[in-house]
Design a protein around this motif. Structure first.
Motif, PDB file in Angstrom:
ATOM      1  N   SER A 334       0.803  -1.224   0.000  1.00 16.18           N
ATOM      2  CA  SER A 334       0.000   0.000   0.000  1.00 16.18           C
ATOM      3  C   SER A 334       0.837   1.276   0.000  1.00 16.18           C
ATOM      4  CB  SER A 334      -0.931   0.013   1.215  1.00 16.18           C
ATOM      5  OG  SER A 334      -0.184  -0.046   2.422  1.00 16.18           O
ATOM      6  N   GLY A 335       2.144   1.138   0.060  1.00 15.35           N
ATOM      7  CA  GLY A 335       2.998   2.320   0.068  1.00 15.35           C
ATOM      8  C   GLY A 335       4.457   1.910   0.087  1.00 15.35           C
ATOM      9  N   GLY A 336       5.320   2.897   0.064  1.00 16.78           N
ATOM     10  CA  GLY A 336       6.744   2.614   0.089  1.00 16.78           C
ATOM     11  C   GLY A 336       7.248   2.108  -1.245  1.00 16.78           C
ATOM     12  N   TYR A 337       8.434   1.504  -1.209  1.00 12.28           N
ATOM     13  CA  TYR A 337       9.114   1.057  -2.430  1.00 12.28           C
ATOM     14  C   TYR A 337       9.667  -0.330  -2.196  1.00 12.28           C
ATOM     15  CZ  TYR A 337      12.649   0.992  -6.170  1.00 12.28           C
ATOM     16  OH  TYR A 337      13.428   0.664  -7.247  1.00 12.28           O
ATOM     17  N   VAL A 338       9.226  -1.285  -3.035  1.00  8.68           N
ATOM     18  CA  VAL A 338       9.709  -2.662  -2.950  1.00  8.68           C
ATOM     19  C   VAL A 338      10.342  -2.999  -4.291  1.00  8.68           C
ATOM     20  CG1 VAL A 338       9.117  -5.064  -2.494  1.00  8.68           C
ATOM     21  CG2 VAL A 338       7.824  -3.231  -1.377  1.00  8.68           C
ATOM     22  N   SER A 339      11.608  -3.393  -4.261  1.00 12.04           N
ATOM     23  CA  SER A 339      12.324  -3.625  -5.519  1.00 12.04           C
ATOM     24  C   SER A 339      12.945  -5.014  -5.583  1.00 12.04           C
ATOM     25  CB  SER A 339      13.425  -2.580  -5.710  1.00 12.04           C
ATOM     26  OG  SER A 339      14.155  -2.857  -6.896  1.00 12.04           O
ATOM     27  N   PHE A 340      12.628  -5.715  -6.692  1.00 15.48           N
ATOM     28  CA  PHE A 340      13.267  -6.988  -7.028  1.00 15.48           C
ATOM     29  C   PHE A 340      14.109  -6.808  -8.292  1.00 15.48           C
ATOM     30  CE2 PHE A 340       9.531  -7.921  -4.608  1.00 15.48           C
ATOM     31  CZ  PHE A 340       9.855  -9.023  -3.828  1.00 15.48           C
ATOM     32  N   GLY A 341      14.452  -5.573  -8.619  1.00 14.18           N
ATOM     33  CA  GLY A 341      15.140  -5.251  -9.858  1.00 14.18           C
ATOM     34  C   GLY A 341      16.442  -6.006 -10.040  1.00 14.18           C
ATOM     35  N   ALA A 342      16.703  -6.381 -11.306  1.00 13.71           N
ATOM     36  CA  ALA A 342      17.948  -7.048 -11.704  1.00 13.71           C
ATOM     37  C   ALA A 342      18.155  -8.392 -11.032  1.00 13.71           C
ATOM     38  CB  ALA A 342      19.154  -6.150 -11.437  1.00 13.71           C
ATOM     39  N   SER A 343      17.070  -9.000 -10.558  1.00 11.30           N
ATOM     40  CA  SER A 343      17.174 -10.323  -9.952  1.00 11.30           C
ATOM     41  C   SER A 343      17.077 -11.404 -11.018  1.00 11.30           C
ATOM     42  CB  SER A 343      16.071 -10.515  -8.900  1.00 11.30           C
ATOM     43  OG  SER A 343      16.272  -9.638  -7.803  1.00 11.30           O
ATOM     44  N   THR A 344      17.491 -12.622 -10.643  1.00 10.51           N
ATOM     45  CA  THR A 344      17.477 -13.752 -11.568  1.00 10.51           C
ATOM     46  C   THR A 344      16.621 -14.871 -10.996  1.00 10.51           C
ATOM     47  OG1 THR A 344      19.707 -13.226 -12.366  1.00 10.51           O
ATOM     48  CG2 THR A 344      18.889 -15.455 -12.784  1.00 10.51           C
ATOM     49  N   TYR A 345      15.676 -15.353 -11.801  1.00 11.08           N
ATOM     50  CA  TYR A 345      14.794 -16.456 -11.410  1.00 11.08           C
ATOM     51  C   TYR A 345      15.074 -17.613 -12.358  1.00 11.08           C
ATOM     52  CZ  TYR A 345      12.437 -12.504  -9.219  1.00 11.08           C
ATOM     53  OH  TYR A 345      12.156 -11.370  -8.484  1.00 11.08           O
ATOM     54  N   SER A 346      15.815 -18.621 -11.874  1.00 13.29           N
ATOM     55  CA  SER A 346      16.227 -19.707 -12.755  1.00 13.29           C
ATOM     56  C   SER A 346      15.619 -21.050 -12.377  1.00 13.29           C
ATOM     57  CB  SER A 346      17.753 -19.832 -12.761  1.00 13.29           C
ATOM     58  OG  SER A 346      18.241 -20.043 -11.444  1.00 13.29           O
ATOM     59  N   SER A 363       9.043  -2.971  -8.006  1.00 12.02           N
ATOM     60  CA  SER A 363       9.860  -2.988  -9.212  1.00 12.02           C
ATOM     61  C   SER A 363      10.551  -4.334  -9.422  1.00 12.02           C
ATOM     62  CB  SER A 363      10.918  -1.879  -9.134  1.00 12.02           C
ATOM     63  OG  SER A 363      11.841  -2.001 -10.199  1.00 12.02           O
ATOM     64  N   PHE A 364      10.404  -4.856 -10.658  1.00 11.12           N
ATOM     65  CA  PHE A 364      11.156  -6.028 -11.119  1.00 11.12           C
ATOM     66  C   PHE A 364      12.020  -5.634 -12.325  1.00 11.12           C
ATOM     67  CE2 PHE A 364       7.536  -7.676  -8.885  1.00 11.12           C
ATOM     68  CZ  PHE A 364       7.987  -8.820  -8.257  1.00 11.12           C
ATOM     69  N   ILE A 365      12.297  -4.349 -12.456  1.00 10.09           N
ATOM     70  CA  ILE A 365      13.000  -3.828 -13.634  1.00 10.09           C
ATOM     71  C   ILE A 365      14.346  -4.535 -13.829  1.00 10.09           C
ATOM     72  CG2 ILE A 365      14.129  -1.773 -14.580  1.00 10.09           C
ATOM     73  CD1 ILE A 365      11.945  -0.097 -13.305  1.00 10.09           C
ATOM     74  N   GLY A 366      14.582  -4.978 -15.080  1.00 14.26           N
ATOM     75  CA  GLY A 366      15.869  -5.579 -15.421  1.00 14.26           C
ATOM     76  C   GLY A 366      16.073  -6.983 -14.903  1.00 14.26           C
ATOM     77  N   SER A 367      15.001  -7.658 -14.494  1.00 10.34           N
ATOM     78  CA  SER A 367      15.135  -9.018 -13.981  1.00 10.34           C
ATOM     79  C   SER A 367      15.177 -10.029 -15.123  1.00 10.34           C
ATOM     80  CB  SER A 367      13.966  -9.335 -13.040  1.00 10.34           C
ATOM     81  OG  SER A 367      14.016  -8.512 -11.892  1.00 10.34           O
ATOM     82  N   THR A 368      15.667 -11.230 -14.800  1.00 12.99           N
ATOM     83  CA  THR A 368      15.744 -12.307 -15.782  1.00 12.99           C
ATOM     84  C   THR A 368      14.925 -13.494 -15.292  1.00 12.99           C
ATOM     85  OG1 THR A 368      17.968 -11.643 -16.489  1.00 12.99           O
ATOM     86  CG2 THR A 368      17.273 -13.906 -16.995  1.00 12.99           C
ATOM     87  N   PHE A 369      13.953 -13.916 -16.105  1.00 13.12           N
ATOM     88  CA  PHE A 369      13.092 -15.051 -15.769  1.00 13.12           C
ATOM     89  C   PHE A 369      13.437 -16.183 -16.731  1.00 13.12           C
ATOM     90  CE2 PHE A 369      11.006 -11.127 -14.639  1.00 13.12           C
ATOM     91  CZ  PHE A 369      10.495 -11.364 -13.373  1.00 13.12           C
ATOM     92  N   SER A 370      14.277 -17.117 -16.261  1.00 11.28           N
ATOM     93  CA  SER A 370      14.756 -18.173 -17.146  1.00 11.28           C
ATOM     94  C   SER A 370      14.340 -19.559 -16.687  1.00 11.28           C
ATOM     95  CB  SER A 370      16.280 -18.121 -17.262  1.00 11.28           C
ATOM     96  OG  SER A 370      16.881 -18.265 -15.982  1.00 11.28           O
ATOM     97  N   GLY A 371      13.633 -19.649 -15.583  1.00 14.85           N
ATOM     98  CA  GLY A 371      13.205 -20.949 -15.088  1.00 14.85           C
ATOM     99  C   GLY A 371      12.393 -20.798 -13.821  1.00 14.85           C
TER     100      GLY A 371
END
Length: 448
Positions: A334-346, A363-371
């Motif tokens: 509901s507020g604030g900033y939560v960032s998962f940016g540049a993370s890798t999900y393999s 934010s999930f900006i720049g993340s990689t979803f490979s698996g």
């Protein structure tokens, strides 16, 4: 070379008043008294003579009587000052005696902590804790000793030559003692605000539940949670810095559930979650900064279920999700900033299912979803901003199925889709929702 005309410097720990040398004070006092008496005599003579103008001249006896009366009053004042000085000296003596006694207690408690027998070491723990309560000036030193004990090498394998019987109970007692002193910051014997250094310690159990971290620096950096149950449940982080950076969670059940993060800085950056169970469920993130950036989630179970993200910053930037289960289910953003940016999900499973996004920025900006499997299914989006911009979707499974978009913004702008499955099945969208579909086929508004 010291100046003999200066007061004697106060010596730390002696508690003595800052007095002038007697050989200098005594002659000065005699001269001062003589000059005062001479001045008083002539002053009294002039005063009495002026009051008896035209009358019988004032006798020498009356002048002397008046002078003696005034000198008596001055003497009484000096006597009071002397008594006060004597009191200061007596208090200094008493304090020196107390200081000596406290030092002896410290030495004895430290010796007990180094004893071969566990029962004696336990007595040393209680003695050191009691001394910390009785000695505010050196409280930090006493607490440092207890923390240092936990940092010492600790063998948990009962078959190893270095294993010490009763050592686990000693360590659990130290943790429990520290916890008891972190419950109420307003008490006179609180340890809240002190520095606590557990760097590189091994924890195979322990209870820190309900602790208040409101100041100072608390360092669990590089610690290993390798067995047993360790609880931080219901703790409050409202100031200072608490550092779990570089910690390893490989077999313990570690509970941070129901905690409140409202200020200060809490860092789990660079930590490794490879086994066991770690729970942040039911926690409230309303201020300050909580960072998991650069962490590795490769095994075990990590839960943030039913948590509330209403302020501050929660960061998972550059983290790796390669195994195990990580769940943010039924949480509220509901507020604030939560960032998962540049993370890798393999590989592994990461779930945001059933969550509510009503404000703030995720934010999930720049993340990689490979698996692996990542689920936002059955979530509700009524406000705020969620961005997957410039992400890469090359494998795995990402699902937004049966979610509802009432409002807010969600963006896949600049992302690349080359493989895997991204599902928007049974998505319900209102006109108030702003969606940038990026590489995915746009779904029209289908829910009035």
């Amino acid at each position: 070379m010291t100046n003999p005309l200066q007061p004697r410097p106060k010596q730390d720990g002696r508690h003595t008043p800052n007095l002038w040398p007697v050989w200098l004070v005594a002659p000065g006092a005699l001269l001062l008294v003589g000059a005062t008496a001479f001045g008083l005599y002539h002053g009294a003579e002039l005063l009495l003579a002026s009051e008896t103008t035209g009358k019988k001249p004032v006798g020498v006896q009356d002048v002397i009587k008046t002078t003696v009366t005034v000198l008596t009053l001055i003497g009484a004042v000096l006597a009071a000052l002397y008594a006060y000085r004597k009191q200061l000296l007596d208090e200094g003596t008493s304090r020196r005696a107390d200081s000596t006694q406290l030092t002896e207690r410290y030495t004895k408690a430290a010796e007990q902590l180094g004893h071969e027998q566990a029962a004696v070491r336990l007595a040393g723990v209680y003695a050191m804790a009691r001394l910390a309560d009785d000695w505010p000036e050196q409280r930090q030193v006493c607490v440092d000793v207890l923390c240092a004990y936990l940092r010492m090498p600790y063998e948990t394998d009962t078959t190893a030559p270095a294993f010490r019987h009763g050592e686990r109970e000693v360590r659990l007692t130290i943790i429990r003692t520290i916890r008891n002193h972190l419950q109420d910051p307003t008490t006179g014997t609180t340890w809240c605000g002190l520095d606590l250094d557990f760097t590189g310690a091994t924890f195979d159990g322990g209870d820190f539940s309900g602790s208040t971290f409101s100041g100072g620096r608390v360092d669990f950096g590089g610690s290993a949670f390798s067995g047993g149950e360790v609880s931080f449940s219901g703790s409050t982080y409202s100031g200072g810095r608490v550092d779990f950076g570089g910690s390893t969670y490989s077999g313990s059940e570690v509970d941070f559930g129901g905690s409140t993060y409202s200020g200060g800085e809490v860092s789990f950056s660079g930590s490794t979650f490879s086994g066991g169970r770690v729970s942040f469920s039911g926690s409230t993130f309303s201020g300050g900064e909580v960072s998991f950036s650069g962490s590795t989630f490769s095994g075990g179970e990590i839960y943030f279920n039913h948590s509330t993200f209403s302020g501050g910053e929660v960061l998972f930037i550059g983290s790796t999700f390669s195994g195990g289960e990580v769940s943010f289910g039924a949480s509220t953003y509901s507020g604030g900033y939560v960032s998962f940016g540049a993370s890798t999900y393999s590989s592994g499973e990461v779930s945001f299912g059933g969550s509510t996004f009503s404000g703030g920025e995720t934010s999930f900006i720049g993340s990689t979803f490979s698996g692996g499997e990542i689920s936002f299914g059955r979530s509700t989006y009524s406000g705020g901003e969620i961005s997957f911009g410039r992400s890469i979707f090359s494998g795995g499974e990402l699902s937004f199925g049966r979610s509802i978009f009432y409002g807010g913004e969600i963006s896949f702008d600049g992302s690349t889709y080359s493989g895997g499955t991204v599902s928007f099945e049974h998505l319900r969208i209102q006109a108030a929702a702003a969606i940038q579909w990026g590489p995915f086929p746009a779904i029209p508004v289908n829910h009035p």
